[in-house]
Design a protein around this motif. Structure first.
Motif, PDB file in Angstrom:
ATOM      1  N   MET A  56      -4.985 -78.694  24.809  1.00  0.00           N
ATOM      2  CA  MET A  56      -6.640 -79.055  24.559  1.00  0.00           C
ATOM      3  C   MET A  56      -7.269 -77.500  24.051  1.00  0.00           C
ATOM      4  SD  MET A  56     -10.002 -78.988  26.042  1.00  0.00           S
ATOM      5  CE  MET A  56      -9.875 -77.935  27.363  1.00  0.00           C
ATOM      6  N   LYS A  57      -7.943 -77.799  23.225  1.00  0.00           N
ATOM      7  CA  LYS A  57      -8.806 -76.633  22.728  1.00  0.00           C
ATOM      8  C   LYS A  57     -10.272 -77.117  22.719  1.00  0.00           C
ATOM      9  CE  LYS A  57      -8.771 -72.525  19.842  1.00  0.00           C
ATOM     10  NZ  LYS A  57      -7.673 -71.823  19.135  1.00  0.00           N
ATOM     11  N   GLY A  58     -11.017 -76.591  23.674  1.00  0.00           N
ATOM     12  CA  GLY A  58     -12.337 -76.818  23.766  1.00  0.00           C
ATOM     13  C   GLY A  58     -13.409 -75.843  23.452  1.00  0.00           C
ATOM     14  N   LYS A  59     -14.595 -76.196  23.813  1.00  0.00           N
ATOM     15  CA  LYS A  59     -15.668 -74.927  23.459  1.00  0.00           C
ATOM     16  C   LYS A  59     -15.447 -73.707  24.416  1.00  0.00           C
ATOM     17  CE  LYS A  59     -18.884 -78.190  22.393  1.00  0.00           C
ATOM     18  NZ  LYS A  59     -20.265 -78.725  22.762  1.00  0.00           N
ATOM     19  N   VAL A  60     -15.072 -74.087  25.740  1.00  0.00           N
ATOM     20  CA  VAL A  60     -14.950 -73.293  26.953  1.00  0.00           C
ATOM     21  C   VAL A  60     -13.403 -72.790  27.089  1.00  0.00           C
ATOM     22  CG1 VAL A  60     -15.603 -72.800  29.314  1.00  0.00           C
ATOM     23  CG2 VAL A  60     -17.208 -74.010  27.752  1.00  0.00           C
ATOM     24  N   LEU A  61     -12.634 -73.972  27.156  1.00  0.00           N
ATOM     25  CA  LEU A  61     -11.344 -73.493  27.561  1.00  0.00           C
ATOM     26  C   LEU A  61     -10.101 -73.926  26.520  1.00  0.00           C
ATOM     27  CD1 LEU A  61     -11.402 -75.340  30.943  1.00  0.00           C
ATOM     28  CD2 LEU A  61     -11.846 -72.935  30.578  1.00  0.00           C
ATOM     29  N   HIS A  62      -9.025 -73.251  26.333  1.00  0.00           N
ATOM     30  CA  HIS A  62      -8.106 -73.350  25.787  1.00  0.00           C
ATOM     31  C   HIS A  62      -6.896 -73.666  26.604  1.00  0.00           C
ATOM     32  CE1 HIS A  62      -4.934 -71.643  22.676  1.00  0.00           C
ATOM     33  NE2 HIS A  62      -4.875 -73.106  22.507  1.00  0.00           N
ATOM     34  N   VAL A  63      -5.958 -74.854  26.536  1.00  0.00           N
ATOM     35  CA  VAL A  63      -5.176 -75.189  27.491  1.00  0.00           C
ATOM     36  C   VAL A  63      -3.627 -75.245  27.091  1.00  0.00           C
ATOM     37  CG1 VAL A  63      -4.272 -76.601  29.525  1.00  0.00           C
ATOM     38  CG2 VAL A  63      -6.692 -76.413  28.975  1.00  0.00           C
ATOM     39  N   THR A  64      -2.664 -74.358  27.570  1.00  0.00           N
ATOM     40  CA  THR A  64      -1.363 -74.368  26.751  1.00  0.00           C
ATOM     41  C   THR A  64      -0.217 -74.766  27.949  1.00  0.00           C
ATOM     42  OG1 THR A  64      -1.004 -72.119  27.000  1.00  0.00           O
ATOM     43  CG2 THR A  64      -1.960 -72.886  24.936  1.00  0.00           C
ATOM     44  N   VAL A  65       0.805 -75.326  27.356  1.00  0.00           N
ATOM     45  CA  VAL A  65       2.147 -75.387  28.143  1.00  0.00           C
ATOM     46  C   VAL A  65       3.051 -74.227  27.393  1.00  0.00           C
ATOM     47  CG1 VAL A  65       4.119 -76.621  29.162  1.00  0.00           C
ATOM     48  CG2 VAL A  65       1.656 -77.677  29.116  1.00  0.00           C
ATOM     49  N   ASP A  66       3.346 -73.389  27.918  1.00  0.00           N
ATOM     50  CA  ASP A  66       4.084 -72.178  27.668  1.00  0.00           C
ATOM     51  C   ASP A  66       5.351 -72.145  28.186  1.00  0.00           C
ATOM     52  OD1 ASP A  66       1.753 -71.507  26.134  1.00  0.00           O
ATOM     53  OD2 ASP A  66       1.597 -69.767  27.174  1.00  0.00           O
ATOM     54  N   THR A  67       6.700 -72.152  27.404  1.00  0.00           N
ATOM     55  CA  THR A  67       7.676 -71.752  27.744  1.00  0.00           C
ATOM     56  C   THR A  67       8.019 -70.152  27.810  1.00  0.00           C
ATOM     57  OG1 THR A  67       8.831 -73.794  27.198  1.00  0.00           O
ATOM     58  CG2 THR A  67      10.425 -72.016  27.651  1.00  0.00           C
ATOM     59  N   VAL A  68       8.459 -69.385  28.876  1.00  0.00           N
ATOM     60  CA  VAL A  68       8.461 -68.128  28.737  1.00  0.00           C
ATOM     61  C   VAL A  68       9.962 -67.432  29.284  1.00  0.00           C
ATOM     62  CG1 VAL A  68       6.029 -67.601  29.348  1.00  0.00           C
ATOM     63  CG2 VAL A  68       7.574 -67.737  31.252  1.00  0.00           C
ATOM     64  N   GLU A  69      10.347 -66.409  28.873  1.00  0.00           N
ATOM     65  CA  GLU A  69      11.303 -65.590  29.346  1.00  0.00           C
ATOM     66  C   GLU A  69      11.039 -64.713  30.562  1.00  0.00           C
ATOM     67  OE1 GLU A  69      15.088 -64.529  26.822  1.00  0.00           O
ATOM     68  OE2 GLU A  69      13.864 -62.877  26.948  1.00  0.00           O
ATOM     69  N   ILE A  70      11.862 -64.870  31.437  1.00  0.00           N
ATOM     70  CA  ILE A  70      11.585 -63.947  32.787  1.00  0.00           C
ATOM     71  C   ILE A  70      12.473 -62.856  32.519  1.00  0.00           C
ATOM     72  CG2 ILE A  70      11.096 -63.813  34.967  1.00  0.00           C
ATOM     73  CD1 ILE A  70      10.671 -66.893  34.994  1.00  0.00           C
ATOM     74  N   ASP A  71      12.183 -61.559  32.363  1.00  0.00           N
ATOM     75  CA  ASP A  71      13.290 -60.505  32.828  1.00  0.00           C
ATOM     76  C   ASP A  71      12.829 -59.915  34.457  1.00  0.00           C
ATOM     77  OD1 ASP A  71      14.373 -57.948  33.099  1.00  0.00           O
ATOM     78  OD2 ASP A  71      13.754 -57.402  30.986  1.00  0.00           O
ATOM     79  N   ASP A  72      13.706 -60.075  34.985  1.00  0.00           N
ATOM     80  CA  ASP A  72      13.740 -59.495  36.534  1.00  0.00           C
ATOM     81  C   ASP A  72      13.331 -58.165  36.924  1.00  0.00           C
ATOM     82  OD1 ASP A  72      16.307 -58.525  36.500  1.00  0.00           O
ATOM     83  OD2 ASP A  72      17.123 -59.852  37.742  1.00  0.00           O
ATOM     84  N   GLY A  73      13.614 -57.340  35.731  1.00  0.00           N
ATOM     85  CA  GLY A  73      13.348 -55.950  35.915  1.00  0.00           C
ATOM     86  C   GLY A  73      14.290 -55.302  36.559  1.00  0.00           C
ATOM     87  N   GLN A  74      15.550 -55.837  36.613  1.00  0.00           N
ATOM     88  CA  GLN A  74      16.664 -55.107  37.479  1.00  0.00           C
ATOM     89  C   GLN A  74      17.921 -55.178  36.657  1.00  0.00           C
ATOM     90  OE1 GLN A  74      17.007 -56.625  41.674  1.00  0.00           O
ATOM     91  NE2 GLN A  74      14.818 -56.733  41.504  1.00  0.00           N
ATOM     92  N   GLY A  75      17.829 -55.753  35.588  1.00  0.00           N
ATOM     93  CA  GLY A  75      19.000 -55.894  34.701  1.00  0.00           C
ATOM     94  C   GLY A  75      19.717 -57.209  34.738  1.00  0.00           C
ATOM     95  N   GLY A  76      19.205 -58.245  35.601  1.00  0.00           N
ATOM     96  CA  GLY A  76      19.768 -59.274  35.849  1.00  0.00           C
ATOM     97  C   GLY A  76      19.624 -60.324  34.499  1.00  0.00           C
ATOM     98  N   GLU A  77      20.265 -61.349  34.865  1.00  0.00           N
ATOM     99  CA  GLU A  77      20.203 -62.427  33.564  1.00  0.00           C
ATOM    100  C   GLU A  77      18.733 -62.979  33.601  1.00  0.00           C
ATOM    101  OE1 GLU A  77      21.990 -67.014  32.891  1.00  0.00           O
ATOM    102  OE2 GLU A  77      23.083 -65.460  34.278  1.00  0.00           O
ATOM    103  N   LYS A  78      18.536 -62.998  32.092  1.00  0.00           N
ATOM    104  CA  LYS A  78      17.012 -63.721  32.011  1.00  0.00           C
ATOM    105  C   LYS A  78      17.111 -65.065  32.106  1.00  0.00           C
ATOM    106  CE  LYS A  78      16.106 -59.816  29.045  1.00  0.00           C
ATOM    107  NZ  LYS A  78      15.563 -59.529  27.886  1.00  0.00           N
TER     108      LYS A  78
END
Length: 185
Positions: free
Chosen positions: A15-37
């Motif tokens: 949804m993209k309204g006058k006040v808000l924009h709503v998304t469903v995002d897929t993200v890649e997570i890096d654990d910061g310790q060199g583990g599997e993303k």
């Protein structure tokens, strides 16, 4: 232990309204310790931000506004506040505008108090907080769909209203707390 980071992989616009924009995002997570993303789904609300102003009169009273809040389903006692009108609008300009529109005063001194996030687990809304002093009479300029009362309280009364859950608005509590060093409590 390291802090993870997340990188956008894909986005679905909901949804993209006058006040808000709503998304469903897929993200890649890096654990910061060199583990599997890993990947995860994040529902997010995007917002230009807002300003909230704690106006203090020369005699030390705090001006608050009472208005009905649809999502909460009740009237709430709050500091004057409003949304940043467009991406790139200065928070200082927004704060000065909203102060007069809602509280019918202008400020000779507008002190920035920093900012808070409303709910960073799913929303990027940043509310810039201000203390307004050296107030001058202005004129209330409410939108056609806005109705609010202007009320005045001592800092001690505001403190009691917060303690008694009569003020439950987070931006008002944050602005009051960040203004403490300027108030006569």
């Amino acid at each position: 232990m390291s802090i993870s980071t997340e990188t956008l992989v894909s986005r679905q616009e909901i949804m993209k309204g006058k006040v808000l924009h709503v998304t469903v995002d897929t993200v890649e997570i890096d654990d910061g310790q060199g583990g599997e993303k890993k990947t995860a789904v994040r529902e997010a609300v995007w917002h230009f931000g807002a300003c909230a102003i704690l106006p203090v009169t020369d005699d030390g009273k705090i001006i608050l506004v009472r208005q009905y809040r649809y999502a909460a389903g009740e009237p709430m006692l709050e500091v004057p506040a409003g949304k940043i009108e467009h991406n790139g609008e200065s928070p200082d300009i927004c704060a000065a505008r909203e102060l007069e529109e809602e509280a019918a005063v202008t400020a000779g001194e507008l002190i920035p108090l920093g900012y808070v996030y409303t709910s960073p687990g799913f929303c990027d809304e940043r509310i810039y907080l201000y203390l307004a002093r050296k107030l001058h009479k202005g004129a209330q300029h409410l939108d056609d769909d806005e109705f609010m009362n202007i009320e005045r309280y001592t800092p001690q009364e505001v403190e009691e209203l917060i303690a008694d859950n009569k003020i439950v608005d987070a931006k008002t509590i944050a602005a009051f707390e960040k203004s403490r060093k300027y108030l006569r409590i």
